[in-house]
Enzyme design. Structure first.
Site, PDB file in Angstrom:
ATOM      1  N   GLY A  43      66.295  50.224 -42.459  1.00 56.11           N
ATOM      2  CA  GLY A  43      67.417  49.301 -42.569  1.00 56.11           C
ATOM      3  C   GLY A  43      66.917  47.864 -42.532  1.00 56.11           C
ATOM      4  N   SER A 115      59.868  51.996 -43.890  1.00 60.75           N
ATOM      5  CA  SER A 115      60.440  50.710 -44.271  1.00 60.75           C
ATOM      6  C   SER A 115      60.575  49.802 -43.041  1.00 60.75           C
ATOM      7  CB  SER A 115      61.774  50.938 -44.988  1.00 60.75           C
ATOM      8  OG  SER A 115      62.217  49.772 -45.638  1.00 60.75           O
ATOM      9  N   TRP A 116      61.782  49.310 -42.715  1.00 60.03           N
ATOM     10  CA  TRP A 116      61.948  48.532 -41.484  1.00 60.03           C
ATOM     11  C   TRP A 116      61.454  49.331 -40.289  1.00 60.03           C
ATOM     12  CZ3 TRP A 116      62.492  44.644 -38.293  1.00 60.03           C
ATOM     13  CH2 TRP A 116      62.964  44.893 -36.989  1.00 60.03           C
ATOM     14  N   ASP A 271      56.710  50.964 -55.628  1.00 57.85           N
ATOM     15  CA  ASP A 271      57.663  50.410 -54.672  1.00 57.85           C
ATOM     16  C   ASP A 271      57.850  48.923 -54.953  1.00 57.85           C
ATOM     17  OD1 ASP A 271      59.104  49.511 -52.477  1.00 57.85           O
ATOM     18  OD2 ASP A 271      58.005  50.750 -51.037  1.00 57.85           O
ATOM     19  N   HIS A 299      59.772  53.335 -53.255  1.00 54.15           N
ATOM     20  CA  HIS A 299      60.205  53.146 -51.870  1.00 54.15           C
ATOM     21  C   HIS A 299      60.825  54.419 -51.310  1.00 54.15           C
ATOM     22  CE1 HIS A 299      60.925  50.378 -48.569  1.00 54.15           C
ATOM     23  NE2 HIS A 299      62.167  50.828 -48.449  1.00 54.15           N
TER      24      HIS A 299
END
Length: 319
Positions: A43, A115-116, A271, A299
């Site tokens: 997120g 990711s985050w 990505d 991604h």
């Protein structure tokens, strides 16, 4: 190995009081006596989903998932404009993870993040390396300002018309400035219509950046329920307008603190959200990291992404 395990349900769950009026939802799946592994969702603000459960052998892993502050089933929810975002920062989330580890009686755990979730996983592991047994990190982001500048600016060269719409959704005075901060202000606007419109336009841009990927979806962001979308965008813009409250480049510069922690880093060459250079830099600075850049992946994965993921989790299950 190489394919998801059958769906499973949690054998336990709860709400952990982490202070500041926040309750963090957590759940545990798999074998209560298995190797502890914590899933750190992306997120920021996306909440945990059922999908990561299927990546772990439920006979060998004790799989721990949680919703970060303000999203998913955690309370108060960031979709509520009255929710205080000043107590929702990277430092708070690091503390929440440590409280959860203590609450569940875990001595050391494998950290799995994407990711985050990579940013938060690295920040936690560099603070508490003695609590981390291994790390499996996917689609690497370290939330540096130049990474964010690419995602919400530089990548426009591939999607110029979509970027114009993303830019023109903010007030005219903000269009030549910091769009992330402009959207963050809109997500705090007292008018619900302004917040809803801003969230929709933000998600449309995120989906556009993912659209060329092998596993891209036209509605990965925009297809969420309305409250989830509002919370997601409010949290993302809150975090990213502050670059995660992290000193620029600190997570890579301090990767030497991870020495002795085996890590597998998996990243898609296609990505566009998070170019592969960040994964390469992280692996070069981390003495015990093993890097896999997958040509046919983005991604959201693709190609040999699952093979490397399941190989890593299979290997670490016995260490």
């Amino acid at each position: 190995m190489g394919a998801p395990y059958p769906p499973i349900e949690p054998y336990d769950h709860g709400m952990l009081d982490v202070g500041d009026g926040n309750l963090v939802y957590w759940e545990t799946c798999g074998n209560p006596d298995g190797k502890p592994a914590v899933v750190v969702h992306g997120g920021p603000g996306s909440g945990c989903t059922v999908n990561p459960r299927k990546n772990f052998d439920p006979e060998r892993y004790r799989i721990i998932l949680f919703d970060q502050r303000g999203c998913g089933r955690s309370l108060p929810h960031a979709a509520d404009p009255a929710t205080d975002m000043s107590v929702n920062t990277t430092e708070h989330l690091i503390g929440d993870m440590e409280k959860l580890r203590e609450h569940l009686g875990v001595q050391r755990w494998l950290i799995y993040g994407g990711s985050w979730g990579v940013t938060l996983a690295l920040a936690y592991a560099q603070r508490f390396p003695e609590r981390v047994s291994e790390m499996v990190l996917l689609a690497v982001s370290t939330t540096r300002r130049h990474e964010l500048s690419w995602l919400y600016g530089g990548v426009r060269r591939f999607f110029p018309e979509a970027y114009e719409r993303f830019r023109d959704a903010v007030p005219e005075a903000d269009r030549d400035g910091d769009l992330i901060t402009a959207y963050a202000r809109m997500m705090e606007d007292p008018d619900p219509d302004v917040r809803i419109k801003a969230a929709q336009e933000w998600c449309l841009w995120e989906d556009t950046v993912l659209s060329l990927e092998p596993n891209g979806s036209p509605s990965a962001f925009i297809g969420r329920p309305s409250d989830s979308t509002l919370a997601l965008v409010r949290i993302i813009t809150h975090y990213y307008s502050n670059a995660g409250w992290l000193e620029e480049g600190a997570l890579i510069r301090n990767a030497h603190r991870l020495k002795g922690i085996p890590g597998v880093v998996i990243h898609g060459r296609q990505d566009l959200s998070c170019p592969a250079e960040t994964a390469h830099e992280l692996a070069a600075a981390w003495p015990d990291a093993e890097l896999h850049i997958v040509d046919q992946a983005g991604h959201k994965g693709g190609g040999d992404f699952p093979k490397h993921l399941f190989t890593a989790l299979d290997r670490f299950a016995t260490t």
